[in-house]
Scaffold this active site. Structure first.
Site, mmCIF file in Angstrom:
data_model
loop_
_atom_site.group_PDB
_atom_site.id
_atom_site.type_symbol
_atom_site.label_atom_id
_atom_site.label_comp_id
_atom_site.label_asym_id
_atom_site.label_seq_id
_atom_site.Cartn_x
_atom_site.Cartn_y
_atom_site.Cartn_z
ATOM 1 N N GLY B 124 0.261 -56.585 7.558
ATOM 2 C CA GLY B 124 -0.469 -56.578 8.489
ATOM 3 C C GLY B 124 1.016 -57.135 8.621
ATOM 4 O O GLY B 124 2.003 -56.580 9.489
ATOM 5 N N CYS B 125 1.558 -58.668 8.222
ATOM 6 C CA CYS B 125 2.990 -58.668 8.287
ATOM 7 C C CYS B 125 3.158 -58.990 6.816
ATOM 8 O O CYS B 125 4.444 -59.485 6.901
ATOM 9 C CB CYS B 125 2.633 -60.223 9.314
ATOM 10 S SG CYS B 125 1.925 -61.121 8.068
ATOM 11 N N GLY B 126 2.792 -58.434 6.131
ATOM 12 C CA GLY B 126 2.910 -58.882 4.152
ATOM 13 C C GLY B 126 3.447 -56.931 4.202
ATOM 14 O O GLY B 126 3.648 -56.399 4.778
#
Lengths: 283, 283
Positions: B124-126
């Site tokens: 996701g944003c990871g």
């Protein structure tokens, strides 16, 4: 098309599938203190784990805002190459009580175990795409060559300002939109820009929409994975408020994508495809 | 400490290891066209794949700017839980000709195959962190409670402006810094903010520096993974130019991190730990 929600439906999905979903809030109120020590009510964007299961096998946990989990799930699976044919889908069920999205296909997927066994993933600004397949299939992509009017760019940028509700309220999210000229067909916000792209890819896939007459807008940076995902959606024009990396540019040149960055108000920079721009609104 | 490079060495590494590295440029000149159709010379940030091998097994391919690949490699492996003891390291060799970083440990790593077999990753944003271990070990973290002067925040923000060369030249990168009061000990830029954090984690690990008297600065958003990584570095204060998500805030509350967002010039918002701020520079 509803314009007060954070995400707009592209069109009604042609594929019927079961989905159960508890709507979840996208922002929450919190108290923060400014430089005068004054307490202010602020909103923060939500960030929730969503574990995607494909035929009962866990695939990934996506950290997401939570706006369109079914589209995100399908778009992710398509972009990662797990499923290619929309008709393979039996059902997509999202249940926020257990932070899960379960996708079932009509027949079992060949080579799923092998794909899951591939361990080398890309990362950095990316999403865990398996690097081996990261660049695969690019030679087969054949994008339309389209002309884009400068006046349409300006009109699109103006229209898109109506859509980024979560960003306006809470910040900390990226937004992406699929446009037809200056018409905003769909707009999605998420914590990560890759999720937003995957969500729109899911929408287009369900709708069986082609990309050749579309423009893709993003607030996020134009890095390699962004270019590849948009190319795989068949979209030949990519417009961003942010900047571009060297690999993003090289891929755009290779794939023939018109790449416009730093787009805001009346300013933009065309990094690739300037010959496709009709400068009809110069000062 | 050199202040003209994009990344500054924290201190000399205490661990000796072999490294061969061809320096690679961080930006490249390209031609872009503005809204008047005028050709301009611009710089774009580089984005290169770096495949990390641990004892000859491929682990991940990081898409990186390329400033400090050894630190990035070690920081990534530490933050992902592959190696915990700096003394286990035999060598770290980076070779840009084959886009590889090879890490060898003195003894084989127990459970490496199991860890590689864990397939559920966050995203996701990871960065592809294995979700199962994502939240592990948080209960064992015990961060120092420190007071932070408002005047120091202002001074730090002013000083940090001297360091973001790649961003100033080319944009499209995030920067992170480790500070001691307003003293910038180390600053790194990368395409992805997670890479920048991992690079600094690698630096601190090699130097065996503790985090209790440090402040972590980032241009990137304060999402869940950012909070967790900084907490694992033992740093109790996190300062960002950008915003914060709900999960980032909840984790900061749980871990006792002083969380300051939207920090620029004389403005900031304290989302957690306001009781630790000494407002000595109010207007």
């Amino acid at each position: 098309m509803t314009d007060t929600t954070t995400s707009t439906p592209l069109l009604q999905p042609k594929v019927k599938f079961v989905k159960t979903q508890t709507e979840v809030p996208l922002t929450l109120p919190v108290t923060a203190y400014d430089e005068n020590g004054q307490a202010l009510e602020k909103f923060v964007a939500c960030e929730r784990p969503l574990t995607v299961y494909l035929n009962w096998q866990p695939i990934v946990t996506l950290m997401t805002l939570g706006a369109k989990p079914e589209s995100l799930t399908l778009g992710y699976l398509k972009n990662q190459g797990f499923i290619s044919d929309i008709n393979q889908l039996e059902s997509v069920i999202v249940d926020w009580d257990v932070n899960s999205a379960a996708v079932i296909t009509k027949e079992s997927i060949d080579g799923l175990n092998d794909k899951l066994a591939e361990k080398t993933v890309t990362s950095g600004c990316g999403q865990g795409t398996v690097y081996g397949s990261f660049l695969q299939g690019l030679d087969e992509i054949n994008l339309a060559q389209v002309t884009l009017k400068q006046s349409v760019i300006y009109s699109l940028l103006k229209n898109i300002n109506a859509y980024n509700d979560t960003y306006k309220n809470a910040g900390a999210v990226h937004g992406c939109g699929i446009c037809q000229a200056d018409n905003i067909l769909a707009f999605v916000e998420d914590v990560g820009r890759h999720n937003a792209v995957d969500t729109l890819a899911g929408d287009m896939w369900m709708e069986q929409q082609g990309g050749e007459d579309k423009i893709f807008y993003t607030t996020g940076r134009l890095t390699s994975e962004m270019i590849i995902k948009v190319a795989k959606m068949g979209i030949p024009v990519l417009l961003s408020r942010s900047g571009v990396t060297q690999m993003g540019l090289e891929l755009a040149q290779q794939l023939g994508i018109t790449l416009i960055a730093r787009a805001k108000g009346r300013h933009f920079l065309v990094y690739n495809g300037v010959e496709n721009i009709d400068f009809d609104a110069k000062k």
